[in-house]
Design a protein around this motif. Structure first.
Motif, PDB file in Angstrom:
ATOM      1  N   GLU A  31      21.104  36.065  35.137  1.00 54.65           N
ATOM      2  CA  GLU A  31      22.542  36.717  35.450  1.00 54.65           C
ATOM      3  C   GLU A  31      22.819  36.978  36.944  1.00 54.65           C
ATOM      4  OE1 GLU A  31      25.104  37.491  33.066  1.00 54.65           O
ATOM      5  OE2 GLU A  31      24.031  36.054  32.013  1.00 54.65           O
ATOM      6  N   PHE A  32      21.322  37.655  37.349  1.00 57.80           N
ATOM      7  CA  PHE A  32      21.569  37.802  38.884  1.00 57.80           C
ATOM      8  C   PHE A  32      22.020  36.907  39.648  1.00 57.80           C
ATOM      9  CE2 PHE A  32      19.751  38.147  43.148  1.00 57.80           C
ATOM     10  CZ  PHE A  32      20.372  39.374  43.607  1.00 57.80           C
ATOM     11  N   LEU A  33      21.423  35.786  39.603  1.00 53.78           N
ATOM     12  CA  LEU A  33      21.753  34.337  40.399  1.00 53.78           C
ATOM     13  C   LEU A  33      23.132  33.781  39.897  1.00 53.78           C
ATOM     14  CD1 LEU A  33      20.624  32.839  42.440  1.00 53.78           C
ATOM     15  CD2 LEU A  33      19.510  31.216  40.721  1.00 53.78           C
ATOM     16  N   PHE A  34      23.557  34.151  38.757  1.00 60.31           N
ATOM     17  CA  PHE A  34      24.895  33.694  38.385  1.00 60.31           C
ATOM     18  C   PHE A  34      25.868  34.634  39.021  1.00 60.31           C
ATOM     19  CE2 PHE A  34      28.761  33.597  35.817  1.00 60.31           C
ATOM     20  CZ  PHE A  34      28.895  32.569  35.142  1.00 60.31           C
ATOM     21  N   LEU A  85      25.617  35.975  41.644  1.00 64.68           N
ATOM     22  CA  LEU A  85      25.498  36.046  43.347  1.00 64.68           C
ATOM     23  C   LEU A  85      26.298  34.440  43.443  1.00 64.68           C
ATOM     24  CD1 LEU A  85      24.466  36.650  46.192  1.00 64.68           C
ATOM     25  CD2 LEU A  85      22.215  35.414  45.294  1.00 64.68           C
ATOM     26  N   VAL A  86      26.047  33.488  42.987  1.00 60.96           N
ATOM     27  CA  VAL A  86      26.775  32.246  43.164  1.00 60.96           C
ATOM     28  C   VAL A  86      28.242  32.351  42.782  1.00 60.96           C
ATOM     29  CG1 VAL A  86      26.752  29.803  42.231  1.00 60.96           C
ATOM     30  CG2 VAL A  86      24.747  30.860  42.871  1.00 60.96           C
ATOM     31  N   GLU A  87      28.671  32.847  41.716  1.00 62.44           N
ATOM     32  CA  GLU A  87      29.993  33.186  41.350  1.00 62.44           C
ATOM     33  C   GLU A  87      30.737  33.905  42.689  1.00 62.44           C
ATOM     34  OE1 GLU A  87      32.535  36.564  39.229  1.00 62.44           O
ATOM     35  OE2 GLU A  87      30.573  36.241  38.631  1.00 62.44           O
ATOM     36  N   GLY A  88      29.945  35.135  43.292  1.00 64.84           N
ATOM     37  CA  GLY A  88      30.636  35.910  44.265  1.00 64.84           C
ATOM     38  C   GLY A  88      30.932  35.016  45.454  1.00 64.84           C
ATOM     39  N   LEU A  89      29.728  34.199  45.724  1.00 64.00           N
ATOM     40  CA  LEU A  89      30.024  33.186  46.783  1.00 64.00           C
ATOM     41  C   LEU A  89      31.143  32.376  46.669  1.00 64.00           C
ATOM     42  CD1 LEU A  89      26.173  32.618  47.639  1.00 64.00           C
ATOM     43  CD2 LEU A  89      27.954  34.052  48.872  1.00 64.00           C
ATOM     44  N   ILE A  90      31.185  31.868  45.551  1.00 70.27           N
ATOM     45  CA  ILE A  90      32.528  30.822  45.184  1.00 70.27           C
ATOM     46  C   ILE A  90      33.690  31.553  45.326  1.00 70.27           C
ATOM     47  CG2 ILE A  90      33.584  29.512  43.482  1.00 70.27           C
ATOM     48  CD1 ILE A  90      30.717  28.921  42.275  1.00 70.27           C
ATOM     49  N   ARG A  91      33.962  32.877  45.047  1.00 70.85           N
ATOM     50  CA  ARG A  91      35.054  33.581  44.881  1.00 70.85           C
ATOM     51  C   ARG A  91      35.495  33.801  46.420  1.00 70.85           C
ATOM     52  NH1 ARG A  91      33.653  37.347  42.330  1.00 70.85           N
ATOM     53  NH2 ARG A  91      34.452  36.700  40.332  1.00 70.85           N
ATOM     54  N   LEU A  92      34.387  34.077  47.278  1.00 72.11           N
ATOM     55  CA  LEU A  92      34.705  34.194  48.596  1.00 72.11           C
ATOM     56  C   LEU A  92      35.142  32.876  49.312  1.00 72.11           C
ATOM     57  CD1 LEU A  92      34.300  35.971  51.256  1.00 72.11           C
ATOM     58  CD2 LEU A  92      31.815  35.329  51.207  1.00 72.11           C
ATOM     59  N   ILE A 148      27.543  41.988  45.575  1.00 71.29           N
ATOM     60  CA  ILE A 148      26.474  42.730  45.605  1.00 71.29           C
ATOM     61  C   ILE A 148      26.443  43.591  44.202  1.00 71.29           C
ATOM     62  CG2 ILE A 148      25.167  44.934  46.559  1.00 71.29           C
ATOM     63  CD1 ILE A 148      26.189  43.974  49.214  1.00 71.29           C
ATOM     64  N   PHE A 149      27.491  44.143  43.889  1.00 73.02           N
ATOM     65  CA  PHE A 149      27.676  44.939  42.708  1.00 73.02           C
ATOM     66  C   PHE A 149      27.615  44.133  41.530  1.00 73.02           C
ATOM     67  CE2 PHE A 149      30.076  46.746  39.338  1.00 73.02           C
ATOM     68  CZ  PHE A 149      29.939  47.972  39.467  1.00 73.02           C
ATOM     69  N   PHE A 150      28.269  42.901  41.311  1.00 74.60           N
ATOM     70  CA  PHE A 150      27.954  42.120  40.221  1.00 74.60           C
ATOM     71  C   PHE A 150      26.604  41.402  40.047  1.00 74.60           C
ATOM     72  CE2 PHE A 150      32.680  42.559  40.363  1.00 74.60           C
ATOM     73  CZ  PHE A 150      32.850  43.010  39.306  1.00 74.60           C
ATOM     74  N   SER A 151      26.078  41.004  41.239  1.00 72.13           N
ATOM     75  CA  SER A 151      24.723  40.703  41.121  1.00 72.13           C
ATOM     76  C   SER A 151      23.630  41.747  40.533  1.00 72.13           C
ATOM     77  CB  SER A 151      24.249  40.291  42.441  1.00 72.13           C
ATOM     78  OG  SER A 151      24.918  39.194  43.070  1.00 72.13           O
ATOM     79  N   LEU A 152      23.964  43.084  41.128  1.00 71.37           N
ATOM     80  CA  LEU A 152      22.947  44.086  40.560  1.00 71.37           C
ATOM     81  C   LEU A 152      23.505  44.330  39.103  1.00 71.37           C
ATOM     82  CD1 LEU A 152      22.909  46.521  43.285  1.00 71.37           C
ATOM     83  CD2 LEU A 152      21.061  45.002  42.769  1.00 71.37           C
TER      84      LEU A 152
END
Length: 296
Positions: free
Chosen positions: A118-121, A123-130, A198-202
């Motif tokens: 879930e953490f990596l998911f 993180l990758v999702e956030g980077l895609i959004r960015l 950061i928030f959703f990765s945590l």
């Protein structure tokens, strides 16, 4: 007094003692109007940390939407229908939710090697959004009408810089200032996107959600991230070199969302600022106001 603002169609919105717009009409004349007296800083709740971010965002959207509609009417000489405004807002919301909330989660879910982590998911999702956001801004920056809009954005920043530096509001003085401003809404959006990663990765360490509930959680926690992002924006807008360094991504993004304005656009921004501070013929440079109150 700290001034906030934003670009609108063929004009600029400014917020100071009151809220005002200046728009160049189809005859080349500048039309100046006061559109509101209540500002975020006039409310007692604006002094409450984290909550003031939501208040400021609400006023930014409230006045921003009205100002965009009004500027469209003034610049075109045609009255906007309420139904046109409604559908424009509706489509904008659908596009934003679909492109920046649903699509990143969906694309990340296709990466099977991320399942169970879930953490990596997140993180990758956030980077895609960015990445999608940066691509979107770059593509629209190539459009002629958007380039002109970004010039007004640059004019707004330059005039505010000059005002806050106690400079006479004349072209040769304003021209020396940057189109980049640390309190810009572009900074806020970039800070918001980084904080959300950061928030959703945590959060992924704590909660294991399916794709549907991931999308719901991204919407549900928006107020929390807005609150943290706004407080960071307030701090980074000060002269701390360390905080300016952390805010650097947003400042760099303004290279795309602002452009060097022409003299006529600066003239419009000056007219809006003078109306916003409550005196068209005399500028008061008192700096008793605390912090940014408007995303521009």
């Amino acid at each position: 007094m700290k001034i906030g603002g934003q670009a609108i169609i063929e004009g600029v919105l400014m917020m100071g003692k009151n809220v005002a717009i200046a728009v160049r009409n189809n005859n080349g004349e500048i039309v100046v109007e006061e559109i509101g007296k209540k500002t975020p800083s006039s409310l007692k709740l604006f002094k409450v940390p984290f909550l003031r971010g939501l208040i400021s965002l609400f006023y930014s959207l409230y006045y921003g939407i009205y100002a965009l509609d009004r500027s469209a009417e003034i610049s075109s000489g045609q009255k906007m229908k309420k139904s046109e405004t409604f559908w424009s807002i509706f489509l904008a919301v659908v596009l934003a939710v679909g492109l920046f909330l649903v699509l990143p989660v969906f694309l990340t879910s296709l990466l099977t090697f991320l399942r169970g982590n879930e953490f990596l998911f997140s993180l990758v999702e956030g980077l895609i959004r960015l990445g999608l956001f940066l691509l979107y801004v770059y593509i629209i920056s190539l459009l002629k009408d958007v380039k002109r809009f970004f010039q007004y954005h640059g004019a707004e920043h330059m005039v505010i810089h000059a005002y806050e530096s106690n400079e006479p509001l004349i072209d040769e003085k304003i021209r020396k200032y940057s189109t980049i401003h640390p309190r810009c809404g572009t900074n806020f959006v970039m800070i918001f996107l980084i904080f959300s990663i950061i928030f959703f990765s945590l959060l992924g360490w704590i909660l294991h959600l399916n794709v549907f509930w991931k999308v719901i959680s991204r919407v549900a926690f928006i107020p929390v991230i807005v609150g943290f992002s706004y407080e960071f924006l307030r701090i980074s807008a000060r002269n701390s070199k360390a905080m300016r360094f952390l805010a650097a991504p947003g400042l760099l993004l303004q290279k795309l969302t602002t452009a060097i304005p022409d003299d006529s656009q600066i003239e419009v921004a000056i007219a809006a600022l003078k109306k916003a501070v409550g005196e068209e013929n005399k500028i008061d440079h008192a700096k008793e106001h605390e912090g940014p109150e408007f995303f521009g």
